[in-house]
Design a protein around this motif. Structure first.
Motif, short mmCIF file in Angstrom:
data_model
loop_
_atom_site.label_atom_id
_atom_site.label_comp_id
_atom_site.label_asym_id
_atom_site.label_seq_id
_atom_site.Cartn_x
_atom_site.Cartn_y
_atom_site.Cartn_z
N THR A 13 0.83 -1.21 0.00
CA THR A 13 0.00 0.00 0.00
C THR A 13 0.86 1.26 0.00
OG1 THR A 13 -0.15 -0.16 2.42
CG2 THR A 13 -1.96 -1.09 1.14
N LEU A 14 2.09 1.18 0.55
CA LEU A 14 2.99 2.33 0.54
C LEU A 14 3.38 2.71 -0.89
CD1 LEU A 14 5.45 1.53 3.48
CD2 LEU A 14 3.73 3.35 3.41
N GLN A 15 3.52 1.70 -1.77
CA GLN A 15 3.98 1.95 -3.13
C GLN A 15 2.84 2.13 -4.12
OE1 GLN A 15 7.16 2.25 -3.02
NE2 GLN A 15 7.40 1.29 -1.03
N LEU A 16 1.62 1.80 -3.71
CA LEU A 16 0.49 1.88 -4.63
C LEU A 16 0.32 3.27 -5.26
CD1 LEU A 16 -1.79 0.23 -5.87
CD2 LEU A 16 -3.25 0.90 -3.95
N PRO A 17 0.47 4.37 -4.49
CA PRO A 17 0.35 5.68 -5.14
C PRO A 17 1.36 5.89 -6.26
CG PRO A 17 0.20 5.90 -2.76
CD PRO A 17 0.62 4.49 -3.02
N ALA A 18 2.58 5.36 -6.10
CA ALA A 18 3.59 5.51 -7.14
C ALA A 18 3.20 4.72 -8.38
CB ALA A 18 4.95 5.05 -6.62
N ILE A 19 2.71 3.49 -8.19
CA ILE A 19 2.30 2.65 -9.32
C ILE A 19 1.16 3.33 -10.08
CG2 ILE A 19 1.26 0.44 -9.96
CD1 ILE A 19 2.68 -0.77 -7.49
N GLU A 20 0.14 3.78 -9.35
CA GLU A 20 -1.03 4.37 -9.99
C GLU A 20 -0.70 5.71 -10.64
OE1 GLU A 20 -4.60 2.38 -7.32
OE2 GLU A 20 -3.78 4.32 -6.72
N THR A 21 0.14 6.51 -9.98
CA THR A 21 0.50 7.82 -10.53
C THR A 21 1.28 7.66 -11.83
OG1 THR A 21 0.52 8.88 -8.36
CG2 THR A 21 1.79 9.95 -10.11
N GLN A 23 1.22 5.20 -13.90
CA GLN A 23 0.29 4.74 -14.94
C GLN A 23 -0.57 5.89 -15.44
OE1 GLN A 23 -1.58 1.53 -12.73
NE2 GLN A 23 -0.50 -0.02 -13.93
N ARG A 24 -1.06 6.72 -14.52
CA ARG A 24 -1.88 7.87 -14.91
C ARG A 24 -1.10 8.82 -15.81
NH1 ARG A 24 -1.65 12.60 -12.63
NH2 ARG A 24 -0.83 11.82 -10.63
N MET A 25 0.22 8.89 -15.60
CA MET A 25 1.08 9.76 -16.41
C MET A 25 1.40 9.13 -17.77
SD MET A 25 3.63 10.94 -13.31
CE MET A 25 4.67 12.05 -14.29
N GLY A 26 0.92 7.91 -18.00
CA GLY A 26 1.07 7.28 -19.31
C GLY A 26 2.23 6.33 -19.44
N ALA A 31 6.46 -3.62 -11.07
CA ALA A 31 6.57 -3.58 -9.62
C ALA A 31 7.30 -4.82 -9.14
CB ALA A 31 5.20 -3.50 -8.96
N VAL A 32 8.14 -4.62 -8.12
CA VAL A 32 8.94 -5.70 -7.54
C VAL A 32 8.56 -5.88 -6.08
CG1 VAL A 32 11.27 -6.49 -7.00
CG2 VAL A 32 10.86 -5.16 -9.08
N ASP A 33 8.27 -7.10 -5.68
CA ASP A 33 7.96 -7.37 -4.27
C ASP A 33 8.05 -8.88 -4.04
OD1 ASP A 33 6.14 -5.47 -2.05
OD2 ASP A 33 6.42 -7.60 -1.65
N GLN A 34 8.48 -9.26 -2.84
CA GLN A 34 8.54 -10.69 -2.53
C GLN A 34 7.17 -11.28 -2.27
OE1 GLN A 34 10.91 -11.34 0.96
NE2 GLN A 34 9.52 -10.22 2.33
N ASN A 35 6.18 -10.42 -2.03
CA ASN A 35 4.82 -10.86 -1.73
C ASN A 35 3.96 -10.78 -2.99
OD1 ASN A 35 2.31 -11.45 -0.71
ND2 ASN A 35 2.11 -9.55 0.46
N SER A 36 3.66 -11.92 -3.58
CA SER A 36 2.87 -11.93 -4.81
C SER A 36 1.43 -11.51 -4.58
CB SER A 36 2.90 -13.34 -5.43
OG SER A 36 2.32 -14.29 -4.54
N GLN A 37 1.00 -11.46 -3.31
CA GLN A 37 -0.36 -11.03 -2.98
C GLN A 37 -0.42 -9.56 -2.61
OE1 GLN A 37 -2.85 -13.28 -3.50
NE2 GLN A 37 -1.13 -14.51 -4.23
N MET A 293 3.78 15.30 -4.92
CA MET A 293 5.15 14.84 -4.72
C MET A 293 5.40 13.48 -5.36
SD MET A 293 6.31 16.17 -0.94
CE MET A 293 8.04 15.96 -1.37
N VAL A 294 4.38 12.67 -5.47
CA VAL A 294 4.55 11.37 -6.10
C VAL A 294 4.81 11.55 -7.59
CG1 VAL A 294 3.53 9.11 -6.51
CG2 VAL A 294 3.07 10.30 -4.36
#
Length: 397
Positions: A13-21, A23-26, A31-37, A293-294
């Protein structure tokens, strides 16, 4: 032409704003994470199941994904992987040496000492015996914490040496590399500074006042923008951030500095090469200044010049819940609270167990508000917390 690619280290959830932002920017986002869920795993365009702290593994992912920018937000240790990718692929970002200095409190204390940065006295130790020797002539109280952790994990204030062994074991349990740091206990108003360093120039976007649980663990329970410190103190705070950035050699990255405004002026506690967590940079800054800032961090990671001018001067606040009753409010009651003017978000954890607040993961929810003034923002946030407790007591009616 295919859109540029951005690699986000982390999918929580900490990184979700970066992922979505991004994508919104085109941009195409990996994304990299050890947790596939992790919540961002299904949101990103491509997901890679690798630990965010496995720098070699993340570099291998980057070689496959071929990003034009790499970033993380809200957490420290993945910055080492960010720097490793930047070095391997020649992307804009901090050096590996500066990223390590910004994620190791021992290296940071050494750098602060070399550059005469006003900071608390510090000593790094790997054993209880070494700790006892290091603080033999120190006054009490002092703070003990792991050198490589965050979120108040392993933090303990000692008023005397009778509990030293217990405190050492407590801090060491949260240390990855088996070292803890003792720091002089500072008193005053704790603030954080949110900004960026671009081409060696520091850009301060906002200063945030903090509320913590106080001793012994100092878990952050609230943040308010703008800070209540005066103009002259803000100037001193900015100069201290600049000196600290120079000490660590940071560049082309976000800056999240935590300091104590004491009777002798501001003193730097620690500074990270990342955006601040706790919804400060993802929510509070945009509510109080209009600066995204994101989005700015995404642009910096791509070597672009972000727009950091304030669009307006308003206020924002977040307050965290320390405990919830078993008969927590029904969803419809929370929906009613969200209709209160200024309320931007209310979140309550699905678990309602009573627990001691020892780190940020023990908090059970939060409320975010925006307002014209900081007094109004604080009052509205506190009012919502009281209403939540009242609704709980009434069983959701």
């Amino acid at each position: 032409m295919e859109p540029l690619r951005v690699l986000v280290i982390g999918a929580s959830t900490l990184q979700l704003p970066a992922i979505e932002t991004a994508q919104r920017m085109g941009y195409i986002v990996g994304a990299v994470d050890q947790n596939s869920q992790a919540v961002g795993a299904s949101v990103a365009d491509q997901f890679f199941e690798v630990s965010t702290t496995d720098s070699d593994g993340v570099v291998a992912v980057a070689a496959q994904f071929r990003p034009s920018g790499v970033l993380t937000m809200g957490t420290d240790l993945p910055m080492r992987s960010v720097a490793a990718v930047c070095e391997a692929l020649g992307l804009p970002g901090p050096s590996r040496a500066s990223a390590y200095a910004a994620t190791d409190k021992g290296l940071m204390a050494e750098a602060f000492n070399r550059f005469s940065v006003p900071a608390p006295r510090a000593a790094v130790c790997s054993s209880e015996e070494e700790l006892r020797r290091a603080i033999d002539a120190w006054p009490v109280p002092f703070i003990l914490k792991p050198v490589d952790s965050s979120g108040s994990r392993g933090v303990k204030l000692l008023h005397d040496l009778s509990g030293l062994r217990e405190a050492f074991d407590y801090s060491m349990a949260s240390s990855r590399d088996g070292r803890v740091i003792a720091q002089e206990y500072l008193q005053g108003q704790e603030v954080s500074v949110e900004g960026f360093v671009i081409h060696g120039r520091v850009h301060v976007v906002a200063v945030t006042d903090k509320i913590t649980t106080g001793p012994p663990h100092f878990v952050e329970m609230g943040h308010t923008q703008p800070s209540a410190v005066g103009v002259h103190m803000l100037e001193k705070i900015q100069r201290l951030v600049v000196l600290s950035v120079q000490a660590l050699g940071l560049d082309h990255c976000a800056v999240h500095a935590e300091m104590m405004v004491t009777s002798d002026g501001p003193r730097m506690i620690e500074i990270g090469a990342r955006l601040g967590g706790d919804f400060i940079t993802s929510h509070l800054v945009s509510l109080s200044t209009g600066v995204d800032m994101v989005e700015a961090l995404v642009e910096i990671s791509l070597g672009l010049e972000p727009q950091l001018d304030r669009r307006f001067d308003r206020a924002s606040a977040i307050r965290f819940l320390a405990a919830l009753s078993p008969d927590i409010a029904e969803p419809r009651a929370i929906e009613e609270l969200q209709r209160i003017p200024g309320v931007e978000a209310i979140h309550i954890e699905s678990t309602h167990d009573q627990r001691q607040i020892r780190s940020s993961v023990d908090r059970l929810g939060h409320v975010i508000v925006g307002a014209d003034t900081r007094q109004e923002a604080e009052a509205n946030a506190d009012r919502v917390l009281r209403l939540i407790r009242g609704v709980e007591q009434e069983g959701g009616s």
